[in-house]
Design a protein around this motif. Structure first.
Motif, PDB file in Angstrom:
ATOM      1  N   UNK A   1      -8.562  -4.656   8.508  1.00  0.00           N
ATOM      2  CA  UNK A   1      -8.306  -3.273   8.906  1.00  0.00           C
ATOM      3  C   UNK A   1      -8.949  -2.977  10.263  1.00  0.00           C
TER       4      UNK A   1
ATOM      5  N   UNK B   1       0.858  -1.192   0.000  1.00  0.00           N
ATOM      6  CA  UNK B   1       0.000   0.000   0.000  1.00  0.00           C
ATOM      7  C   UNK B   1       0.895   1.243   0.000  1.00  0.00           C
TER       8      UNK B   1
ATOM      9  N   UNK C   1     -13.208  -1.111   7.010  1.00  0.00           N
ATOM     10  CA  UNK C   1     -13.307  -0.731   5.589  1.00  0.00           C
ATOM     11  C   UNK C   1     -14.318  -1.614   4.843  1.00  0.00           C
TER      12      UNK C   1
ATOM     13  N   UNK D   1      -2.041  -4.464  -7.927  1.00  0.00           N
ATOM     14  CA  UNK D   1      -3.309  -5.146  -7.612  1.00  0.00           C
ATOM     15  C   UNK D   1      -3.187  -6.671  -7.664  1.00  0.00           C
ATOM     16  N   UNK D   2      -2.428  -7.179  -8.628  1.00  0.00           N
ATOM     17  CA  UNK D   2      -2.294  -8.641  -8.753  1.00  0.00           C
ATOM     18  C   UNK D   2      -1.529  -9.212  -7.560  1.00  0.00           C
TER      19      UNK D   2
ATOM     20  N   UNK E   1      -1.611  -7.876  -4.581  1.00  0.00           N
ATOM     21  CA  UNK E   1      -2.500  -7.791  -3.398  1.00  0.00           C
ATOM     22  C   UNK E   1      -3.519  -8.926  -3.348  1.00  0.00           C
ATOM     23  N   UNK E   2      -3.758  -9.551  -4.486  1.00  0.00           N
ATOM     24  CA  UNK E   2      -4.706 -10.669  -4.490  1.00  0.00           C
ATOM     25  C   UNK E   2      -4.205 -11.837  -3.638  1.00  0.00           C
TER      26      UNK E   2
ATOM     27  N   UNK F   1       3.191   0.051 -10.780  1.00  0.00           N
ATOM     28  CA  UNK F   1       1.863   0.420 -10.284  1.00  0.00           C
ATOM     29  C   UNK F   1       0.771  -0.549 -10.785  1.00  0.00           C
TER      30      UNK F   1
END
Lengths: 216, 296
Positions: free
Chosen positions: A85, A51, A89, A75-76, A78-79, A71
């Motif tokens: 949290x 993050x 969230x 996302x990949x 983070x999978x 960048x």
């Protein structure tokens, strides 16, 4: 294996959150990161979860140096991580089930299979009977359990939990910790940032202390 | 399969977002529809003017009156010469005797019997191939020494053509301007939508959503808004033509014509719909790309 090599994080404005941190966490390990508020616990989790990017140093997860991720590939990455949290969230305009379905939709998993997996995750955290409810109608503990269900539904091997028991009474906190321990027992690597010394003492896992941006 | 399902889910999400705020979205769609109906309506009027002018062009024949002393042989020779001119479709020679007979049949018999000789000249009825060249043809015909005068509607045809050219330019300019307005309207709506969904977007990103995943429902939303706006434009333009046709019918009757304004055909309607949808998609794309960069 998670490895931090001489990692420093300085935020714009000059605040030094982490200074020259070195750390190794083995696969299937459960680790507590503790320290006072502002010690850098959340920053450390954010760095491991890609993050935030370190100002200097390297963060390796397996063979991958995530401090060098582009960048569009973040996302990949983070999978593979489940994130829990402190403020949950959650999407309050969607149902409990839809919140848990979201990570599956992101993984292009839809239909009956997705629903079955989401229900299994809700069952694991004891929220099967609330799948049609809105998160706002859940108690704090239930919202945190929902957050855990969303984190585990994608079957990640690494779970990052930022103050998962904050603002919960002892019973709820124990419930949450038991769920996390069960996940660790089933083979997940779990890193928990918490300032709750009672919980840390109860589970007898490795404890890392952060003070003024340095690990000990 | 999964990609298809995701597109389907995104479309469903977009539709639900439209239904979530029906009034504000309805007004946006109406504004888009009105903006699109202006160039669409103008295009319709221009195509109808084109139709009308085509039938008018068929009547742009000119009558060439020859000097009274011109003999029949010379008139026949001139008719042959004019027939060979470029831009001439047909030439008909009307001998002065035939012209007189025609005049007698038109009710002027009493006046004509008082004349001692036929005062009418031989004349040629010339039908041009192209309304744009009538003026040039007229100028060339005037150069023949046998020609006394020419009666034509060339000037009117030219003015009409100039009006059509101006109308086409106006239609395109208006279409361009209002397309930009449509992009701005949809872009702004999407921007507001994105800000309203900011938490959901940030949470989705935290748990691994790509920009493509986040963008897709907004693109569908923009395309839906554009498409529905296009549909409103078609309905408004069609309604406008229907309403105008009452007055047109009354006017046409006074000229002994059954002329009516034509409405949008299926092909043009589809073009309006597709263009509006694509503009919606483009506006959404630009807005999403810009706004998501703001979130970084």
């Amino acid at each position: 294996m998670i490895e931090l090599l001489n990692v420093t994080k300085r935020y714009p404005g000059g605040h030094l959150a982490l200074a020259n941190c070195d750390l190794k966490i083995a696969r299937k390990e459960m680790v507590f990161i503790t320290g006072r508020s502002g010690a850098g616990k959340s920053t450390l989790l954010k760095l491991i979860g890609a993050i935030e990017k370190p100002t200097s140093g390297h963060i390796k997860i397996g063979e991958q140096d995530i401090s060098r991720l582009r960048r569009d590939t973040i996302p990949f990455f983070r999978l593979n991580i489940g994130m829990i949290f402190q403020d949950h969230k959650l999407l309050y305009d969607r149902s409990v089930l839809d919140n848990v379905l979201l990570p599956l939709h992101i993984r292009d998993l839809h239909g009956v299979e997705a629903t079955q997996r989401a229900r299994a995750a809700l069952n694991k955290v004891g929220l099967s009977n609330r799948e049609r409810s809105r998160p706002i109608t859940l108690s704090g503990g239930e919202q945190q359990r929902l957050c855990i269900a969303r984190a585990i539904v994608g079957r990640p091997t690494l779970i990052l939990a930022d103050e998962p028991t904050a603002n919960l009474d002892d019973d709820y906190a124990t419930e949450i910790m038991e769920i996390l321990k069960a996940l660790n027992d089933s083979g997940d690597t779990i890193i928990i940032a918490t300032h709750d010394q009672g919980i840390i003492a109860r589970y007898g896992k490795r404890r890392l202390v952060l003070a003024d941006g340095s690990l000990s | 399969m999964n990609l298809v399902t995701h597109h389907h889910t995104s479309l469903r999400d977009a539709w639900q977002r439209l239904r979530l705020h029906p009034w504000s979205n309805l007004f946006s769609i109406l504004v888009i529809g009105i903006a699109l109906s202006l160039p669409t309506g103008l295009f319709l009027l221009m195509s109808n003017l084109d139709r009308a002018s085509n039938s008018f062009a068929e009547q742009t024949e000119m009558t060439v009156f020859l000097k009274t002393k011109t003999e029949m042989d010379a008139a026949q020779a001139l008719a042959d010469a004019v027939r060979a001119e470029p831009g001439v479709r047909r030439v008909r020679l009307i001998p002065r005797e035939d012209a007189l007979a025609e005049l007698q049949h038109s009710g002027l018999d009493d006046i004509l019997t008082s004349l001692t000789a036929n005062p009418l000249p031989h004349s040629l009825v010339v039908e041009p191939t192209d309304s744009l060249r009538v003026r040039q043809l007229e100028q060339r015909l005037r150069q023949h020494p046998e020609v006394e005068a020419i009666a034509s509607v060339a000037a009117w045809a030219q003015r009409l053509d100039a009006l059509k050219t101006f109308g086409a330019a106006l239609t395109w300019s208006l279409a361009l301007l209002l397309s930009l307005a449509l992009l701005a309207i949809i872009g702004n709506t999407i921007r507001l939508q994105i800000y309203a969904q900011r938490d959901a977007i940030e949470i989705s990103r935290l748990i691994g959503a790509t920009d493509r995943f986040i963008r897709r429902p907004f693109l569908y939303f923009g395309a839906l808004q554009g498409g529905l706006g296009g549909l409103v434009a078609i309905i408004l333009s069609g309604g406008g033509i229907f309403w105008l046709n009452r007055s047109v019918a009354e006017l046409a009757v006074t000229y002994g014509s059954s002329f009516r304004l034509a409405n949008l055909d299926l092909q043009t309607s589809a073009l309006v719909l597709v263009t509006a949808t694509l503009l919606g998609l483009l506006g959404a794309w630009a807005s999403v790309a810009h706004t998501l960069r703001d979130f970084d």
